[in-house]
Structures are given as structure tokens and as C-alpha cells.
Write a protein that holds these residues in place. Structure first.
Motif, mmCIF file in Angstrom:
data_model
loop_
_atom_site.group_PDB
_atom_site.id
_atom_site.type_symbol
_atom_site.label_atom_id
_atom_site.label_comp_id
_atom_site.label_asym_id
_atom_site.label_seq_id
_atom_site.Cartn_x
_atom_site.Cartn_y
_atom_site.Cartn_z
ATOM 1 N N SER A 4 -3.719 -7.054 5.538
ATOM 2 C CA SER A 4 -2.941 -8.136 6.147
ATOM 3 C C SER A 4 -1.849 -8.565 5.172
ATOM 4 O O SER A 4 -1.975 -8.376 3.956
ATOM 5 N N MET A 5 -0.770 -9.122 5.697
ATOM 6 C CA MET A 5 0.315 -9.594 4.828
ATOM 7 C C MET A 5 -0.207 -10.666 3.867
ATOM 8 O O MET A 5 0.223 -10.741 2.718
ATOM 9 N N LEU A 71 6.852 -16.273 4.010
ATOM 10 C CA LEU A 71 5.999 -15.472 4.897
ATOM 11 C C LEU A 71 5.133 -16.356 5.798
ATOM 12 O O LEU A 71 4.815 -15.982 6.921
ATOM 13 N N ASP A 112 5.264 -9.470 8.816
ATOM 14 C CA ASP A 112 5.738 -8.171 8.318
ATOM 15 C C ASP A 112 7.115 -7.803 8.859
ATOM 16 O O ASP A 112 7.887 -7.154 8.174
ATOM 17 N N ASP A 113 7.441 -8.234 10.109
ATOM 18 C CA ASP A 113 8.788 -7.894 10.598
ATOM 19 C C ASP A 113 9.693 -9.111 10.785
ATOM 20 O O ASP A 113 10.723 -9.055 11.467
ATOM 21 N N GLN A 130 7.857 -7.203 5.356
ATOM 22 C CA GLN A 130 7.158 -6.148 4.622
ATOM 23 C C GLN A 130 7.966 -5.666 3.416
ATOM 24 O O GLN A 130 7.439 -5.534 2.315
ATOM 25 N N THR A 134 7.123 -5.947 -0.581
ATOM 26 C CA THR A 134 6.850 -4.747 -1.383
ATOM 27 C C THR A 134 8.014 -4.346 -2.294
ATOM 28 O O THR A 134 7.786 -3.741 -3.336
ATOM 29 N N SER B 2 0.281 -5.659 10.468
ATOM 30 C CA SER B 2 -0.052 -5.692 9.053
ATOM 31 C C SER B 2 0.527 -4.462 8.383
ATOM 32 O O SER B 2 1.301 -3.714 8.979
ATOM 33 N N LEU B 3 0.156 -4.304 7.142
ATOM 34 C CA LEU B 3 0.746 -3.292 6.270
ATOM 35 C C LEU B 3 -0.245 -2.126 6.197
ATOM 36 O O LEU B 3 -1.427 -2.346 5.989
#
Lengths: 171, 171
Positions: A4-5, A71, A112-113, A130, A134, B2-3
Motif C-alpha cells: 500500500s502507498m 499523499l 498512487d495516481d 507513485q 519512489t 497500490s504499488l
């Protein structure tokens, strides 16, 4: 299954900041033993054109805080960059940890988006959530954490890799 | 959303290693300009009881390679730690990148709860895949990347944060 994020961000950032507290605590003990003023420690640098320990800690904190706020969709609290010694830097880390602690995993769903825009004086960076995590948050956060560690190792503070990593792998 | 375990590891590690290639390339140019032997550069340290640039690069590479192998279930190729200069260190990074490049996202499915055991001479660490990635691989990888950068900045190599981060946020 995937990550999960929330799990890919907040626990890592909190573990890093808790380790930074231990590192700054050992720096304080070293300063007392060597009778070096705490603000001399805080102003130390690895290179004359790199930012000092104070700023490394502030940026590590702000990278973590900004990640949590962006986030999760919460307001990003603004902290004055007025720390000048090791005690104040530890307070900054604790304040950042308190902010991260009250965030909940559900607030990170769909992040994530989500579009994330970072405006710096000379540059604007555009990410989805995301890529922000990262490509920006994690490399930057660990950069400033490691550079804080490196500054203190270079001065002679008795630190080891376990201070940086903390408790991992059940040990 | 999610990632995926793949997206949370391989692209980050490859970006970091590609940035390390740029950094080592700039270190090589600096060595030529200053007429410093490449193996003197490779042996540089931030503190007398920290490992030199050579070992920082080797560990960054091995952390990335081990992550790719363990999470994807591929054999972990063993590379001899015999580099002594900047050119050889760049070759090590390229060899590591070639290994990571041939991994596929599907091989990482289900790796988040896979048991990962790391045996070190004096310690055994036990993780699931997710904790291995977030508590061990990422902090360690960026630690050695940043320390390599810090060693070279301290020597005087003309590097900036963008060399460490690479292309991010569309810029």
C-alpha cells in the motif's frame, strides 16, 4: 499482493526519523564529552558547498512531512527553520514524528495516481503519487539522513550502521 | 490502488545505479584533471573506520542485485569484489544493471509475503518480502549511494543533488 502507498512510505519515514533521534542523541553525548558547543556540531558540513547538519535534518523532516501531507490529503504544517543546536534538531524530528503518527492508512488510498506538483524557486516538478514517493521522497529522505550520519561520522561521533538502520529483521 | 513489489524496487534501484554511473564518471574526469590516480580515488573514505568508495559501490550493487534475485526467485549471481579503480567500479555497476534489466514484473508477484533470510557472519535477519524491501534494501541502497556521493563531494568532485537524483518530475 502488493504494497500500500501508506506501507511504502509512513513506516519507513518514521523508522528513519526515530533512528535520526538516536544518532542526534549520540552526537549530543559526543559534544558534551569533547566540550564542543552544540551549535558548532549543528553547523558542521561534509563539504564547504554542502548544507550543514541543521539543514540536512530540516530537509529530511520536511521531505517526510510533505510526503505524509500530500499523499494523505492533509494540510502540510509549516515549521520555522530556526534550529541552531542538537537539542532543537531533536525537537524538530519529534514534531515531525507527531505529525506522521496521526495519519491513517485509509487516507492514502488512491494516492498512487494523484497529481503532485512541487514548486521550487527555479524549477517545477510534476509527479503522480507513485513517482513522487519512489523517485523523489525516498531517495531524498535517505540522502539527507545518510548525509547527517556522514557529517557526524566524519567528525568522529561513535556511530554504526545499526544506528542508521535501527531494529530490522527481528534483531 | 497500490504499488507492485516490482515498481517499488527495480525501477528505483536502476535509476540509482544509473545516477551512480554518472557520479563515478564525473569522479574520473576530476581525477584526470587533478592528476590523481584512479585507485587513490577508489580508496577514499569519509572516516577512517568507514569502508572506502570501492566497498560503498560494491555494497550498493549487491543490495540491488540481491533484492532483484530474492524477490523474483532468480539465482543471485556472485560477483568477485576485485575492483580497485573508478573504471572497474563503473563496470561493476553496469554488470549489476544488466542483471536487473532482464527481470520481469510478473516474477515479483506474491513476493511481499515471501520469507527472506539473510545470513551475515555475526547475525541472521528474518523478513517477509515487504519488510526486506522497505526496512533493509531501500535504506541500505540509498545509504551506500549517498555515502559514495559524500566521499566524492568531500574530496572536491563537482557534483550536485541532480547527479544523485537523476531525471525526476519531468525535468
Amino acid at each position: 499482493m502488493s504494497l500500500s502507498m501508506f506501507n511504502a512510505s509512513i513506516p519507513l519515514l518514521m523508522q528513519g526519523l526515530n533512528n535520526l533521534l538516536v544518532i542526534l542523541g549520540k552526537a549530543e553525548t559526543f559534544a558534551e564529552q569533547k566540550k564542543v558547543a552544540s551549535d558548532v556540531m549543528a553547523a558542521s558540513r561534509l563539504a564547504i558547498d554542502m548544507v550543514p547538519l541543521t539543514r540536512q535534518v530540516q530537509i529530511a523532516c520536511d521531505t517526510a512531512k510533505g510526503c505524509g501531507a500530500r499523499l494523505s490529503g492533509q494540510d502540510n504544517p509549516s515549521f520555522a527553520d530556526d534550529e541552531t543546536n542538537l537539542q532543537e534538531l531533536q525537537a524538530r524530528v519529534r514534531k515531525t514524528l507527531a505529525f506522521l503518527e496521526q495519519l491513517h492508512a485509509e487516507q492514502f488510498e488512491g494516492s498512487d495516481d494523484k497529481a503532485i506538483v512541487l514548486n521550487f524557486p527555479s524549477i517545477t516538478l510534476n509527479f503522480n503519487g507513485q513517482d513522487y514517493l519512489t523517485q523523489f521522497v525516498l531517495p531524498n529522505f535517505y540522502f539527507h539522513l545518510t548525509t547527517a550520519y556522514g557529517i557526524l561520522r566524519h567528525i568522529g561521533v561513535d556511530l554504526g550502521k545499526r544506528d542508521y538502520l535501527g531494529k530490522v529483521g527481528g534483531v
